[in-house]
Design a protein around this motif. Structure first.
Motif, PDB file in Angstrom:
ATOM      1  N   HIS A  71       0.827  -1.211   0.000  1.00 14.56           N
ATOM      2  CA  HIS A  71       0.000   0.000   0.000  1.00 14.56           C
ATOM      3  C   HIS A  71       0.856   1.252   0.000  1.00 14.56           C
ATOM      4  N   VAL A  72       2.167   1.060   0.056  1.00 21.45           N
ATOM      5  CA  VAL A  72       3.100   2.171  -0.040  1.00 21.45           C
ATOM      6  C   VAL A  72       3.481   2.296  -1.511  1.00 21.45           C
ATOM      7  N   TYR A  73       3.365   3.506  -2.053  1.00 28.20           N
ATOM      8  CA  TYR A  73       3.689   3.724  -3.457  1.00 28.20           C
ATOM      9  C   TYR A  73       5.190   3.965  -3.578  1.00 28.20           C
ATOM     10  N   ARG A  74       5.900   2.935  -4.023  1.00 27.96           N
ATOM     11  CA  ARG A  74       7.357   2.989  -4.049  1.00 27.96           C
ATOM     12  C   ARG A  74       7.907   3.600  -5.339  1.00 27.96           C
ATOM     13  N   GLU A  75       7.095   3.629  -6.378  1.00 26.24           N
ATOM     14  CA  GLU A  75       7.546   4.184  -7.651  1.00 26.24           C
ATOM     15  C   GLU A  75       7.210   5.676  -7.687  1.00 26.24           C
ATOM     16  N   ASP A  76       8.176   6.495  -8.041  1.00 26.64           N
ATOM     17  CA  ASP A  76       7.970   7.932  -8.156  1.00 26.64           C
ATOM     18  C   ASP A  76       7.514   8.227  -9.584  1.00 26.64           C
ATOM     19  N   LEU A  77       6.208   8.232  -9.784  1.00 23.46           N
ATOM     20  CA  LEU A  77       5.630   8.388 -11.111  1.00 23.46           C
ATOM     21  C   LEU A  77       4.622   9.525 -11.113  1.00 23.46           C
ATOM     22  N   PRO A  78       4.465  10.207 -12.257  1.00 23.04           N
ATOM     23  CA  PRO A  78       3.400  11.206 -12.356  1.00 23.04           C
ATOM     24  C   PRO A  78       2.032  10.533 -12.261  1.00 23.04           C
ATOM     25  N   ILE A  79       1.042  11.321 -11.934  1.00 26.12           N
ATOM     26  CA  ILE A  79      -0.328  10.831 -11.781  1.00 26.12           C
ATOM     27  C   ILE A  79      -1.180  11.377 -12.919  1.00 26.12           C
ATOM     28  N   TYR A  80      -2.021  10.524 -13.482  1.00 22.27           N
ATOM     29  CA  TYR A  80      -3.056  10.983 -14.405  1.00 22.27           C
ATOM     30  C   TYR A  80      -4.383  10.871 -13.671  1.00 22.27           C
ATOM     31  N   SER A  81      -5.014  12.008 -13.422  1.00 23.59           N
ATOM     32  CA  SER A  81      -6.299  12.020 -12.724  1.00 23.59           C
ATOM     33  C   SER A  81      -7.409  11.740 -13.729  1.00 23.59           C
ATOM     34  N   SER A  82      -8.065  10.604 -13.552  1.00 22.69           N
ATOM     35  CA  SER A  82      -9.102  10.169 -14.490  1.00 22.69           C
ATOM     36  C   SER A  82     -10.460  10.119 -13.796  1.00 22.69           C
ATOM     37  N   PHE A  83     -11.462   9.794 -14.562  1.00 20.46           N
ATOM     38  CA  PHE A  83     -12.796   9.556 -14.007  1.00 20.46           C
ATOM     39  C   PHE A  83     -13.181   8.093 -14.174  1.00 20.46           C
ATOM     40  N   TYR A  84     -12.187   7.209 -14.277  1.00 21.58           N
ATOM     41  CA  TYR A  84     -12.443   5.779 -14.423  1.00 21.58           C
ATOM     42  C   TYR A  84     -12.787   5.193 -13.053  1.00 21.58           C
ATOM     43  N   ASN A  85     -13.712   4.263 -13.037  1.00 23.38           N
ATOM     44  CA  ASN A  85     -14.076   3.576 -11.796  1.00 23.38           C
ATOM     45  C   ASN A  85     -13.046   2.507 -11.453  1.00 23.38           C
ATOM     46  N   ASP A  86     -12.934   2.199 -10.149  1.00 25.82           N
ATOM     47  CA  ASP A  86     -11.993   1.185  -9.680  1.00 25.82           C
ATOM     48  C   ASP A  86     -12.171  -0.159 -10.388  1.00 25.82           C
ATOM     49  N   ALA A  87     -13.394  -0.490 -10.745  1.00 26.88           N
ATOM     50  CA  ALA A  87     -13.675  -1.790 -11.372  1.00 26.88           C
ATOM     51  C   ALA A  87     -12.927  -1.974 -12.690  1.00 26.88           C
ATOM     52  N   LEU A  88     -12.537  -0.884 -13.326  1.00 29.18           N
ATOM     53  CA  LEU A  88     -11.829  -0.948 -14.609  1.00 29.18           C
ATOM     54  C   LEU A  88     -10.380  -1.439 -14.452  1.00 29.18           C
ATOM     55  N   PHE A  89      -9.822  -1.273 -13.258  1.00 27.20           N
ATOM     56  CA  PHE A  89      -8.396  -1.512 -13.044  1.00 27.20           C
ATOM     57  C   PHE A  89      -8.099  -2.935 -12.601  1.00 27.20           C
ATOM     58  N   GLU A  90      -8.318  -3.865 -13.477  1.00 29.18           N
ATOM     59  CA  GLU A  90      -7.997  -5.260 -13.186  1.00 29.18           C
ATOM     60  C   GLU A  90      -6.544  -5.504 -13.581  1.00 29.18           C
ATOM     61  N   THR A  91      -5.761  -5.988 -12.636  1.00 25.20           N
ATOM     62  CA  THR A  91      -4.338  -6.224 -12.862  1.00 25.20           C
ATOM     63  C   THR A  91      -4.121  -7.071 -14.117  1.00 25.20           C
ATOM     64  N   GLY A  92      -3.209  -6.590 -14.972  1.00 20.88           N
ATOM     65  CA  GLY A  92      -2.859  -7.317 -16.186  1.00 20.88           C
ATOM     66  C   GLY A  92      -3.664  -6.919 -17.410  1.00 20.88           C
ATOM     67  N   THR A  93      -4.734  -6.128 -17.235  1.00 26.06           N
ATOM     68  CA  THR A  93      -5.526  -5.720 -18.393  1.00 26.06           C
ATOM     69  C   THR A  93      -4.967  -4.435 -18.991  1.00 26.06           C
ATOM     70  N   GLN A  94      -5.168  -4.289 -20.278  1.00 27.47           N
ATOM     71  CA  GLN A  94      -4.711  -3.087 -20.968  1.00 27.47           C
ATOM     72  C   GLN A  94      -5.880  -2.114 -21.060  1.00 27.47           C
ATOM     73  N   LEU A  95      -5.668  -0.904 -20.581  1.00 23.98           N
ATOM     74  CA  LEU A  95      -6.697   0.134 -20.648  1.00 23.98           C
ATOM     75  C   LEU A  95      -6.690   0.731 -22.051  1.00 23.98           C
ATOM     76  N   GLU A  96      -7.848   0.778 -22.662  1.00 26.78           N
ATOM     77  CA  GLU A  96      -7.955   1.215 -24.060  1.00 26.78           C
ATOM     78  C   GLU A  96      -8.691   2.546 -24.192  1.00 26.78           C
ATOM     79  N   LYS A  97      -8.527   3.435 -23.248  1.00 27.65           N
ATOM     80  CA  LYS A  97      -9.232   4.716 -23.263  1.00 27.65           C
ATOM     81  C   LYS A  97      -8.476   5.732 -24.127  1.00 27.65           C
TER      82      LYS A  97
END
Length: 186
Positions: A71-97
């Motif tokens: 739960h600690v974010y170890r990677e120092d990466l920029p954030i993209y603020s989206s309006f996608y729901n949590d259900a879309l973020f299934e590990t291993g899937t490619q987001l096609e937005k």
């Protein structure tokens, strides 16, 4: 284990390892008698995508959702603020937005054309179909250019360092050889 090496399917080993979201590619080689070697290419986080619910999900350059191992974010990466729901973020899937593809393409351009400016990017977001970048040092909102990224970012840096720009300002780099500073929202 305790299995004859010749009975192990290289394809099965590859598929099993590729099922891990952070594994991009696997090469399996069998060596005579009792040796198996693996060459693994890792998927690296490029951005965090912030969901509508406020959770951060690491993605790679192809938009593949990567596993978080704590739960600690170890990677120092920029954030993209989206309006996608949590259900879309299934590990291993490619987001096609389409909007995410534009953000990824812009980030790849910065990586290629002006990597020395990566550290100033804290966040990306869209307003009226226009990509905005937040400068991590000043909080200034930047509208990036389509061409000459490195040159325009150098101009921005000069104006930021010498122009007394307010933190709520919007800096528009879309105009060739110009840095346009607009008053922002208070």
């Amino acid at each position: 284990l305790d299995t004859n090496l010749f009975r192990i399917s290289k394809k099965e080993v590859q598929n099993d390892l590729k099922s891990i979201s952070r594994v991009k590619d696997v090469k399996v080689r069998k060596h005579l008698l009792n040796k198996l070697s693996l060459q693994i290419s890792e998927r690296e986080g490029l951005l965090y995508v912030k969901s509508f619910e406020g959770n951060l999900y690491p993605i790679d350059q192809d938009g593949v959702v990567l596993a978080r191992y704590s739960h600690v974010y170890r990677e120092d990466l920029p954030i993209y603020s989206s309006f996608y729901n949590d259900a879309l973020f299934e590990t291993g899937t490619q987001l096609e937005k389409p909007d995410l593809k534009r953000i990824l393409a812009l980030h790849q351009r910065v990586l290629k054309e002006a990597p020395e400016y990566l550290h100033i990017i804290s966040e990306y977001y869209m307003i009226d179909n226009t990509i905005n970048i937040i400068d991590a040092r000043y909080g200034t909102r930047i509208i990036p250019c389509e061409e000459n990224m490195a040159t325009q970012l150098k101009r921005y840096q000069f104006v930021q360092d010498n122009g007394n720009i307010s933190r709520s300002s919007i800096v528009d780099l879309r105009f060739d050889n110009q840095v346009v500073v607009k008053a922002g929202d208070k």
